[in-house]
Structure formats: C-alpha cells, structure tokens
Design a protein around this motif. Structure first.
Motif, mmCIF file in Angstrom:
data_model
loop_
_atom_site.group_PDB
_atom_site.id
_atom_site.type_symbol
_atom_site.label_atom_id
_atom_site.label_comp_id
_atom_site.label_asym_id
_atom_site.label_seq_id
_atom_site.Cartn_x
_atom_site.Cartn_y
_atom_site.Cartn_z
ATOM 1 N N ILE A 191 33.483 -7.975 -7.937
ATOM 2 C CA ILE A 191 32.525 -8.838 -8.644
ATOM 3 C C ILE A 191 31.142 -8.525 -8.060
ATOM 4 O O ILE A 191 30.824 -8.930 -6.939
ATOM 5 C CB ILE A 191 32.864 -10.339 -8.455
ATOM 6 N N ASP A 192 30.368 -7.816 -8.840
ATOM 7 C CA ASP A 192 29.095 -7.294 -8.333
ATOM 8 C C ASP A 192 27.916 -8.098 -8.871
ATOM 9 O O ASP A 192 27.723 -8.171 -10.086
ATOM 10 C CB ASP A 192 28.964 -5.817 -8.762
ATOM 11 N N VAL A 193 27.189 -8.732 -7.955
ATOM 12 C CA VAL A 193 25.976 -9.467 -8.343
ATOM 13 C C VAL A 193 24.817 -8.984 -7.478
ATOM 14 O O VAL A 193 25.012 -8.370 -6.434
ATOM 15 C CB VAL A 193 26.125 -10.999 -8.168
ATOM 16 N N GLU A 194 23.621 -9.312 -7.926
ATOM 17 C CA GLU A 194 22.435 -9.007 -7.132
ATOM 18 C C GLU A 194 22.556 -9.717 -5.785
ATOM 19 O O GLU A 194 23.087 -10.833 -5.707
ATOM 20 C CB GLU A 194 21.182 -9.569 -7.818
ATOM 21 N N LEU A 195 21.997 -9.080 -4.771
ATOM 22 C CA LEU A 195 22.056 -9.655 -3.428
ATOM 23 C C LEU A 195 21.464 -11.074 -3.391
ATOM 24 O O LEU A 195 22.051 -11.994 -2.812
ATOM 25 C CB LEU A 195 21.320 -8.722 -2.460
ATOM 26 N N GLU A 196 20.336 -11.248 -4.047
ATOM 27 C CA GLU A 196 19.687 -12.575 -4.037
ATOM 28 C C GLU A 196 20.577 -13.633 -4.681
ATOM 29 O O GLU A 196 20.665 -14.764 -4.209
ATOM 30 C CB GLU A 196 18.342 -12.520 -4.769
ATOM 31 N N THR A 197 21.205 -13.257 -5.783
ATOM 32 C CA THR A 197 22.088 -14.203 -6.484
ATOM 33 C C THR A 197 23.237 -14.601 -5.580
ATOM 34 O O THR A 197 23.590 -15.786 -5.453
ATOM 35 C CB THR A 197 22.674 -13.530 -7.750
ATOM 36 N N SER A 198 23.830 -13.600 -4.936
ATOM 37 C CA SER A 198 24.978 -13.861 -4.082
ATOM 38 C C SER A 198 24.611 -14.764 -2.910
ATOM 39 O O SER A 198 25.309 -15.740 -2.622
ATOM 40 C CB SER A 198 25.538 -12.509 -3.608
ATOM 41 N N LEU A 199 23.513 -14.465 -2.248
ATOM 42 C CA LEU A 199 23.124 -15.273 -1.092
ATOM 43 C C LEU A 199 22.763 -16.686 -1.529
ATOM 44 O O LEU A 199 23.081 -17.663 -0.849
ATOM 45 C CB LEU A 199 21.969 -14.612 -0.332
ATOM 46 N N ALA B 158 33.764 2.326 -5.374
ATOM 47 C CA ALA B 158 33.808 2.407 -6.839
ATOM 48 C C ALA B 158 33.648 3.852 -7.317
ATOM 49 O O ALA B 158 34.271 4.259 -8.298
ATOM 50 C CB ALA B 158 32.722 1.522 -7.445
ATOM 51 N N GLU B 159 32.837 4.620 -6.615
ATOM 52 C CA GLU B 159 32.651 6.030 -6.984
ATOM 53 C C GLU B 159 33.893 6.857 -6.682
ATOM 54 O O GLU B 159 34.291 7.702 -7.463
ATOM 55 C CB GLU B 159 31.505 6.624 -6.157
ATOM 56 N N ARG B 160 34.500 6.580 -5.538
ATOM 57 C CA ARG B 160 35.630 7.406 -5.093
ATOM 58 C C ARG B 160 36.940 7.078 -5.766
ATOM 59 O O ARG B 160 37.790 7.937 -5.911
ATOM 60 C CB ARG B 160 35.846 7.199 -3.587
ATOM 61 N N GLN B 161 37.136 5.799 -6.078
ATOM 62 C CA GLN B 161 38.450 5.402 -6.618
ATOM 63 C C GLN B 161 38.260 4.617 -7.911
ATOM 64 O O GLN B 161 38.614 3.430 -7.981
ATOM 65 C CB GLN B 161 39.203 4.539 -5.592
ATOM 66 N N PRO B 162 37.686 5.249 -8.930
ATOM 67 C CA PRO B 162 37.327 4.505 -10.143
ATOM 68 C C PRO B 162 38.512 3.885 -10.874
ATOM 69 O O PRO B 162 38.343 2.894 -11.572
ATOM 70 C CB PRO B 162 36.629 5.559 -11.018
ATOM 71 N N GLU B 163 39.704 4.437 -10.698
ATOM 72 C CA GLU B 163 40.871 3.858 -11.383
ATOM 73 C C GLU B 163 41.307 2.545 -10.732
ATOM 74 O O GLU B 163 41.691 1.605 -11.414
ATOM 75 C CB GLU B 163 42.057 4.835 -11.339
ATOM 76 N N ARG B 164 41.264 2.521 -9.415
ATOM 77 C CA ARG B 164 41.728 1.321 -8.702
ATOM 78 C C ARG B 164 40.615 0.304 -8.476
ATOM 79 O O ARG B 164 40.819 -0.894 -8.613
ATOM 80 C CB ARG B 164 42.303 1.694 -7.328
ATOM 81 N N PHE B 165 39.431 0.778 -8.093
ATOM 82 C CA PHE B 165 38.357 -0.109 -7.634
ATOM 83 C C PHE B 165 37.326 -0.243 -8.762
ATOM 84 O O PHE B 165 36.482 0.624 -8.960
ATOM 85 C CB PHE B 165 37.728 0.471 -6.371
ATOM 86 N N VAL B 166 37.438 -1.341 -9.501
ATOM 87 C CA VAL B 166 36.683 -1.466 -10.754
ATOM 88 C C VAL B 166 35.530 -2.456 -10.594
ATOM 89 O O VAL B 166 35.737 -3.600 -10.182
ATOM 90 C CB VAL B 166 37.627 -1.945 -11.882
ATOM 91 N N ARG B 167 34.340 -2.012 -10.916
ATOM 92 C CA ARG B 167 33.177 -2.897 -10.847
ATOM 93 C C ARG B 167 33.146 -3.819 -12.063
ATOM 94 O O ARG B 167 33.306 -3.357 -13.193
ATOM 95 C CB ARG B 167 31.885 -2.073 -10.801
ATOM 96 N N VAL B 168 32.972 -5.115 -11.786
ATOM 97 C CA VAL B 168 32.802 -6.104 -12.860
ATOM 98 C C VAL B 168 31.419 -6.705 -12.670
ATOM 99 O O VAL B 168 31.089 -7.169 -11.569
ATOM 100 C CB VAL B 168 33.877 -7.212 -12.758
ATOM 101 N N ASP B 169 30.617 -6.716 -13.722
ATOM 102 C CA ASP B 169 29.278 -7.308 -13.639
ATOM 103 C C ASP B 169 29.452 -8.821 -13.413
ATOM 104 O O ASP B 169 29.986 -9.520 -14.269
ATOM 105 C CB ASP B 169 28.528 -7.016 -14.948
ATOM 106 N N GLY B 170 28.989 -9.315 -12.271
ATOM 107 C CA GLY B 170 29.180 -10.721 -11.914
ATOM 108 C C GLY B 170 28.005 -11.602 -12.269
ATOM 109 O O GLY B 170 28.002 -12.795 -11.934
ATOM 110 N N ASN B 171 27.011 -11.049 -12.954
ATOM 111 C CA ASN B 171 25.861 -11.857 -13.370
ATOM 112 C C ASN B 171 26.197 -12.572 -14.677
ATOM 113 O O ASN B 171 26.998 -12.088 -15.463
ATOM 114 C CB ASN B 171 24.638 -10.956 -13.558
ATOM 115 N N GLY B 172 25.582 -13.728 -14.886
ATOM 116 C CA GLY B 172 25.851 -14.499 -16.105
ATOM 117 C C GLY B 172 26.685 -15.724 -15.791
ATOM 118 O O GLY B 172 26.930 -16.055 -14.627
ATOM 119 N N THR B 173 27.128 -16.389 -16.866
ATOM 120 C CA THR B 173 27.881 -17.646 -16.671
ATOM 121 C C THR B 173 29.303 -17.351 -16.192
ATOM 122 O O THR B 173 29.786 -16.218 -16.310
ATOM 123 C CB THR B 173 27.984 -18.422 -18.000
#
Ligand SMILES: Nc1ncnc2c1ncn2[C@@H]1O[C@H](COP(=O)(O)OP(=O)(O)OP(=O)(O)O)[C@@H](O)[C@H]1O
Ligand SMILES: [Mg+2]
Length: 227
Positions: A148-156, A192-207
């Motif tokens: 679950i990938d969000v901007e650093l500011e959002t996460s903090l 995410a770059e090395r193991q794209p099949e297993r390690f999947v980025r999900v955009d965590g911004n939004g509701t």
C-alpha cells in the motif's frame, strides 16, 4: 503461481495462500487487510489474520520490547533479530498450521518490512535480511504481497493522527527522521522492481473504498474466482 487457484502440497491436500500487506507506517495496511479479509470471508474463504511482530503471545512480548520508548538504545542488529524471533514463532504457531489445513493467511507486515526498514532504512544491507529469513521462515515466502503505497507526508500524517488516539506517548518509530523513511520507501520500490509478480504496488491514496477496490483487483491475480 500456477494458473489454478490453489497450490497443491506434497500430500495432495490443498495448501492455503499466504498474503502479506506492506507499506509505511500509517499507509493503511491494517485497514485494507481487514476489509479484504471480511470481503473474502463473506464469500466463504477461511482467512486467518496475523501481524508481525505480535501474531503470537511470544510475538506480543517481543513487540512490547521493540516499541518501548525506554529502549531507544536497542541496537539495530538486536532489533532485527527480535523481529525475526517473533516471525519464527509465528511460522510455527500460526502460519504453517493454518496453511496446512487450507486456510488463507493474511499478515500485516512480514520479511519485506525487515528488508525495507532494517535492510534499507537502517542500512544493514539485503544479505543479512535474506540469510535470517532463510533461518526464521525456512523457505516459506508470501504468495502475494500488497504494498500500500502512499506519499510520505500522507503516511506520517495518518500514523500521527492514529497514534494520538491510541497513545499520547507515540512509539520509537514516530521519532525517526524523514531520511530514514525515504530509505524505507526505496527498499519497497526495489522489491516491486525485482519481484513484480509477487510484490504488487497498490496506490494507497484516495478514500478507503477507492483503495479497497484496488486491493481487490490486485488480489484477484491470486484467486480470480474468489474476489
Ligand atoms: N484511504 C484512507 N484515507 C483516509 N484515512 C485512512 C485511509 N486508510 C487508512 N486511514 C486512516 O489512517 C490511519 C492509519 O491507517 P492504518 O492503521 O490502516 O495504517 P497502517 O499502515 O496499518 O499503520 P501502521 O503501520 O502504523 O500500523 C487510521 O486512522 C485509518 O483509519
Ligand atoms: Mg497497522
């Protein structure tokens, strides 16, 4: 993964899936894990939820050592070994028994967190994390990891508001610097770059709902018929 929905173990019995949730503090891992677990349970899947560190009684005791603000002198290697000690106990007590009887297991953080936080954030390097993972987890790897990938500011910001509600003291992690978290994020990007099949980025911004839809979509690559 094979094209079928399940993994057959040696005995011919169907082993469950192991799915982990990763991301910065406050990114929404716990929230999204719970939502997906509830969604799958409503469709008849047995889902066991665990958390690292803390998924067992011994793991909870280790978690208290790790998060205690009085332990600000805990060394980085000792810290990493404690994370793996908790995880090894989880493998024996929760993960393997559940997978063996066919349940799906969700874990809120796993070794990718150690890779990102200790390997990159604390700059202990990748090799030592991989070596300890082999010892602690004995070859067991997640079938799918949702980052679950969000901007650093959002996460903090989210972590701060959540911690204010839970505890006025906060945790050691909250006091660490922005540079540290940038390194952690770099660790996740590398996975995410090395193991794209297993390690999947999900955009965590939004509701919550928007992110939950993306989580379901990412999960559907593992079990298309269950989501
Ligand atoms: N998409 C979202 N929009 C707004 N708030 C959110 C969203 N997702 C989660 N939150 C809120 O942000 C806070 C942190 O979310 P959550 O506890 O799920 O994150 P986490 O990744 O598990 O954090 P930690 O690593 O610290 O355990 C919670 O108060 C949660 O309700
Ligand atoms: Mg959480």
């Amino acid at each position: 993964m094979s094209s079928t929905d399940t993994v057959a173990s040696a005995g011919g019995f169907t082993e469950g899936h192991f799915v982990t949730f990763e991301g910065l503090d406050g990114s929404g891992k716990t929230t999204q894990m719970r939502l997906l677990a509830a969604h799958l349970r409503a469709r008849g899947t047995e889902v066991i939820e665990t958390v690292e560190p803390g998924g067992t009684t011994i793991g909870q005791a280790i978690r208290r050592i790790l998060l205690d603000p009085a332990h600000d002198h805990l060394g980085p290697v000792a810290e990493m070994l404690l994370y793996f000690a908790a995880r090894a106990q989880n493998v024996d007590e929760v993960l393997e028994p559940a997978l063996a009887r066919g349940a799906t297991v969700f874990s809120d953080r796993w070794t990718d967190s150690t890779f990102a936080y200790q390997g990159y954030g604390r700059q202990l390097g990748e090799g030592i994390v991989a070596d300890l993972d082999r010892i602690a987890c004995r070859g067991r790897q997640p079938d799918l990891t949702l980052w679950i990938d969000v901007e650093l500011e959002t996460s903090l910001g989210r972590a701060r508001s959540r911690n204010v509600q839970e505890s006025a003291e906060g945790t050691r992690m909250d006091e660490q610097s922005r540079a540290f978290y940038e390194q952690v994020l770099q660790g996740y990007r590398i996975l995410a770059e090395r193991q794209p099949e297993r390690f999947v980025r999900v955009d965590g911004n939004g509701t919550l709902e928007e992110v939950a839809e993306r989580v379901k979509l990412a999960y559907s690559r593992l079990e298309p018929s269950r989501v």
